[in-house]
Design an enzyme around this catalytic site. Structure first.
Site, PDB file in Angstrom:
ATOM      1  N   CYS A 195      -4.758   2.134  -5.701  1.00 15.89           N
ATOM      2  CA  CYS A 195      -4.644   0.728  -6.106  1.00 15.89           C
ATOM      3  C   CYS A 195      -6.015   0.052  -6.060  1.00 15.89           C
ATOM      4  O   CYS A 195      -6.812   0.277  -6.957  1.00 15.89           O
ATOM      5  CB  CYS A 195      -3.597   0.001  -5.262  1.00 15.89           C
ATOM      6  SG  CYS A 195      -2.938  -1.431  -6.125  1.00 15.89           S
ATOM      7  N   HIS A 232       1.117   3.106  -5.843  1.00 13.79           N
ATOM      8  CA  HIS A 232       1.091   3.508  -4.424  1.00 13.79           C
ATOM      9  C   HIS A 232       1.957   4.750  -4.204  1.00 13.79           C
ATOM     10  O   HIS A 232       3.143   4.620  -3.881  1.00 13.79           O
ATOM     11  CB  HIS A 232       1.610   2.366  -3.542  1.00 13.79           C
ATOM     12  CG  HIS A 232       0.689   1.198  -3.463  1.00 13.79           C
ATOM     13  ND1 HIS A 232      -0.293   1.103  -2.504  1.00 13.79           N
ATOM     14  CD2 HIS A 232       0.580   0.100  -4.236  1.00 13.79           C
ATOM     15  CE1 HIS A 232      -0.969  -0.020  -2.684  1.00 13.79           C
ATOM     16  NE2 HIS A 232      -0.452  -0.649  -3.730  1.00 13.79           N
ATOM     17  N   GLU A 264       2.074   6.680  -1.791  1.00 11.30           N
ATOM     18  CA  GLU A 264       2.497   6.871  -0.392  1.00 11.30           C
ATOM     19  C   GLU A 264       3.930   6.423  -0.143  1.00 11.30           C
ATOM     20  O   GLU A 264       4.572   6.898   0.796  1.00 11.30           O
ATOM     21  CB  GLU A 264       1.536   6.149   0.562  1.00 11.30           C
ATOM     22  CG  GLU A 264       1.530   4.621   0.505  1.00 11.30           C
ATOM     23  CD  GLU A 264       0.529   4.052  -0.487  1.00 11.30           C
ATOM     24  OE1 GLU A 264       0.229   4.726  -1.499  1.00 11.30           O
ATOM     25  OE2 GLU A 264       0.063   2.911  -0.278  1.00 11.30           O
TER      26      GLU A 264
HETATM   27  N1  GLN Z   1      -6.022  -6.530  -4.918  1.00  9.22           N
HETATM   28  C1  GLN Z   1      -5.711  -5.628  -5.983  1.00  9.22           C
HETATM   29  C2  GLN Z   1      -4.720  -6.229  -6.959  1.00  9.22           C
HETATM   30  O1  GLN Z   1      -4.074  -7.193  -6.656  1.00  9.22           O
HETATM   31  C3  GLN Z   1      -5.186  -4.318  -5.450  1.00  9.22           C
HETATM   32  C4  GLN Z   1      -3.841  -4.444  -4.827  1.00  9.22           C
HETATM   33  C5  GLN Z   1      -3.475  -3.285  -3.958  1.00  9.22           C
HETATM   34  O2  GLN Z   1      -4.336  -2.482  -3.595  1.00  9.22           O
HETATM   35  N2  GLN Z   1      -2.213  -3.190  -3.608  1.00  9.22           N
HETATM   36  O3  GLN Z   1      -4.540  -5.747  -8.034  1.00  9.22           O
END
Ligand code: GLN
Length: 546
Positions: free
Chosen positions: A381, A507, A509
């Site tokens: 992410c 994600h 995970e």
């Molecule tokens: N801050 C980034 C976004 O909002 C990444 C978010 C995250 O890593 N969950 O896109």
């Protein structure tokens, strides 16, 4: 007809109510019962999405895009259930519903009160999971008995038990039995007080799970039974274990599931714990270490990265390796800490998800190091977004490239706000949330690692890769190997000529479990093991590495 196990906690928090609920669920499934586990959280936030991970730990995301308590991660990892929005209910959500009804005039002039209106809404939320597919619904009530804010939830389960036929619900209470070293004694008084508190609001526990350092001698068990008004066989030791995946077998040794089944009048069924036994054998087998650096913002708060840590350990088990995590606060690499020295013992580098500018430049430096030194790299992410920024700046030469999360209007806006969120400033529930499909490009690391061409993964982000920069980045060797099927979103990036370098917008995970480690984590850990082994050979030959 769904039966209920209500799980409450006493004495103090962090006793592992979530793991106890998940383990009871796992044991019931091992007897062929279909379970769901629900978490009732007494706080006023509508969901934990707006809470700092410092305070509340990770926000676990479900397929249907709910931002939930991290205990739901344990439920999914221990059982077959797939969590949804319905599996996590907060006071905030309950009150919001009741207030909306009141505004609509649904209460027909009545005074709206905690009892019955709030408690009715809580009961309705619990019974929403009462379906023909579920034999047993385990309902965990967050907080500790005695907290003011959990009272409506406790009152709701008290009432619900009366609404049900006898034998269709039980109360399991988790308490703490401390060992007092000076007296060389296990002390039962805190448990007695906590059960007294519970009984004073009309709830008599059927089973008491006693978290303790050592097994309970019969004398302590009998004393707790006598003072807490339960039979001695319903007082169970929940002894500390060195690995959370050992809890189900420990509970089984103490016949927790047999007693639950008897109390719920469930027909006798044999249990099959072979998968759990095999898992525990792998956990206890000698495994060589592999050293993974996690370079992020919240290094002192492992709860903030709960699923990530679990997924890495699952990948370790799948590779028969002992994954050792090295937490590094990214800000130190901005302040001049030496990456070469910090990474000397490291076999793989991971940059996890995150929000806000703190430590971002240190993460970018770390990614550059992993990319140019050919160290396995996994960006999740925010980690993927920063991998794109790093590549734009240092491989393409777009000086000052950035994400608009960290700079109002960067000259090269490689990462920018999701198109559908432009002009939306409200924080709660306004991200791209939940499961989305992703198509993988032939011959990519991604497709090789997953072993299939279409995947579905869970998301939680507000920013995305700006596709205007695709051609120029591709010319310099960045590969876009995962795209949403409509071609709108970049989901995975890789680079050529690197042992393992992958960033994903989602994600992974959240979808790993100990029996089925997520392919990306498995692949990353395998590459890190290979890197470590190759490095050792080079060091043995007297070469300076990396
Ligand atoms: N801050 C980034 C976004 O909002 C990444 C978010 C995250 O890593 N969950 O896109």
């Amino acid at each position: 007809m769904t039966k209920y196990v209500f799980v409450t906690g006493g004495v103090l928090s962090s006793l592992g109510k979530g793991l106890a609920s998940a383990s009871i669920g796992a044991l019931l499934e091992s007897r062929g019962y279909r379970v769901s586990i629900q978490k009732l959280d007494p706080y006023i936030n509508v969901d934990p999405g707006t809470m700092s991970p410092f305070q509340h730990g990770e926000v676990f995301v479900t397929d249907d895009g709910a931002e939930t308590d991290l205990d739901l991660g344990h439920y999914e990892r221990f059982t077959q259930m797939v969590a949804t929005q319905k599996h996590n209910v907060t006071s905030g959500r309950v009150y919001q519903k009741v207030i909306n009804k009141e505004r609509r005039g649904d209460y027909l002039g009545n005074t709206v009160q905690v009892i019955p209106h709030i408690t009715d809404e809580i009961k309705a939320s619990i019974r929403k999971l009462d379906t023909p597919e579920i034999d047993v619904s385990i309902v965990e009530i967050g907080g500790t008995v005695g907290d003011i804010e959990s009272l409506p939830f406790l009152e709701a389960i008290r009432q619900l038990r009366l609404d049900l036929e006898p034998g269709n619900a039980i109360n399991v209470h988790l308490t703490y039995v401390p060992y007092l070293r000076s007296a060389k004694e296990l002390k039962s008084k805190p448990t007695q007080h906590s059960v007294k508190e519970l009984r004073s609001i009309g709830i008599q526990p059927d089973m008491i799970l006693c978290r303790c350092e050592m097994d309970l001698p019969d004398s302590v068990r009998e004393k707790i039974a006598l003072f807490c008004n339960v039979p001695p066989h319903a007082v169970k030791a929940a002894v500390d274990v060195d690995n959370i995946y050992k809890v189900p077998l420990k509970f089984a040794q103490h016949n927790v599931d047999t007693t639950v089944c008897q109390m719920l009048q469930l027909p006798e069924r044999k249990s099959d714990l072979s998968a759990w036994k095999k898992l525990c054998q792998i956990i206890d087998a000698k495994r060589d270490p592999v050293h993974i650096a996690i370079v992020g913002k919240y290094v002192d708060y492992p709860d903030s990265y709960k699923s990530l840590i679990e997924a890495l350990h699952h990948a370790g088990l799948a590779n028969r390796a002992d994954v050792q995590l090295h937490w590094m606060e990214s800000a130190r690499f901005e302040k001049g800490d030496d990456l070469e020295q910090a990474m000397a013992q490291i076999d793989g580098i991971l940059i996890p998800g995150g929000f806000g500018i703190r430590g971002v430049e240190g993460m970018i430096r770390t990614i550059q190091y992993a990319r140019t030194k050919h160290i396995p790299f996994f960006g999740i992410c925010l980690g993927m977004q920063l991998a794109c920024v790093e590549f734009a700046r240092n491989a393409v030469g777009l000086d000052g490239a950035n994400s608009s999360e960290f700079e109002d209007d960067p000259h090269y806006k490689v990462i920018y706000k999701l198109r559908e969120l432009v002009d939306i400033d409200e924080m709660g529930g306004t991200m791209r949330l939940g499961a989305y499909d992703c198509d993988l490009k032939p011959e990519s690391l991604a497709i090789k690692t997953y072993g299939k061409s279409q995947i579905s993964e869970r998301h939680r982000h507000r920013f995305e890769f700006n596709k205007e920069y695709m051609p120029i980045m591709m010319d310099s060797g960045l590969k876009f190997t995962g795209m949403s099927p409509d071609g709108l979103f970049v989901e995975i990036v890789e680079i050529e000529d690197h042992p393992w370098f992958l960033g994903c917008q989602f994600h992974p995970e959240f979808k790993s479990d100990p029996f089925d480690a997520h392919p990306l984590f498995q692949g990353f850990v395998a590459a890190s093991i290979a890197y470590g082994a190759a490095k050792k050979v080079r060091v043995d030959q007297g070469e300076m590495v990396p």
